[in-house]
Design an enzyme around this catalytic site. Sequence first.
Site: not given
Ligand code: NAD
Length: 278
Positions: A160, A173
């Site tokens: 991130s 985080y």
């Molecule tokens: P999201 O909530 O849409 O997806 C998260 C995924 O992780 C889902 O499939 C969920 O079921 C899975 N998950 C959660 N806990 C779990 C566990 N214990 N075991 C297995 N799977 C699990 O979120 P997103 O926004 O797509 O985020 C995905 C990644 O991207 C994360 O690592 C997040 O930190 C990173 N990220 C997101 C953003 C953003 O703005 N959305 C920005 C920077 C980084």
Amino acid sequence: MLCAPQHSKPASKPAQGGYIMARNAIVTGSTSGIGLGIAKAFAKSGMNVVLNGFGPADEIERTRSELAAETGVTVLYNGADMTKPAEIEALVKDSEAALGSVDVLVNNAGIQYVCAVETFPIDKWDAIIAINMSSNFHAIRAAVPGMKERGWGRIINVASAHGLVASPFKSAYVTAKHGVLGLTKTVALETAQNGITCNAICPGYVWTPLVENQIPDTAKERGISEDEVINTVMLANQPTKQFVSIEQIGETALFLTSDGAANITGTEIRVDGGWTAQ
Ligand code: NAD
């Protein structure tokens, strides 16, 4: 548990004198958002994919079967919980057994919790460190031996902008994502002579269902309009004043699996609309 393999696509790219086998990828946390976007980009490119993450079983099965039908590759699902080291190891081993290899590993599963450090719940801290950081270690630890044996591998950790800079109220985080960048560099050095690369993608604010669903509640909470939530809360740090798209992260991950990226290792690609340039 690995569910319902569809027909396998044995060959994707013509190589000198014949065909090489399609690559096989695991994408953790790929039942929604960024992970699903990466899985779709991989499947469309001809890679077999193992999906992972939580959600209603019927929705996950629909996603799995539709992606398999649309792309013709093998798409499996494994419900390993990223807080459980034994399940993470089994995810890698079962995927190797089902597909023959794990060539590409994307550590993407993640959760968020926002709270001042002095009242941050200990169980939330532990869960974020486990899912957002330690799961990367456990999956890499299990996948590297096979990659070394075959002399080829791509490890992509979805970190991130918060792996590079901090924001208040996100101690767990930000700690986890900074840790992921340290792990990325270390693994890159250890595998540099084995045909393996290990890199991180650092997204800024990405338009995922998770983010979209927060807007009405945040508007209500702060007494501002939904437009103001987007522009003055979410995009305050993003100079483009645009969300990054899921597809853009998918394309970045796909690039990191390409031959053109073979000498990119131990680094991060910032897909953050200029956030961390400030
Ligand atoms: P999201 O909530 O849409 O997806 C998260 C995924 O992780 C889902 O499939 C969920 O079921 C899975 N998950 C959660 N806990 C779990 C566990 N214990 N075991 C297995 N799977 C699990 O979120 P997103 O926004 O797509 O985020 C995905 C990644 O991207 C994360 O690592 C997040 O930190 C990173 N990220 C997101 C953003 C953003 O703005 N959305 C920005 C920077 C980084």
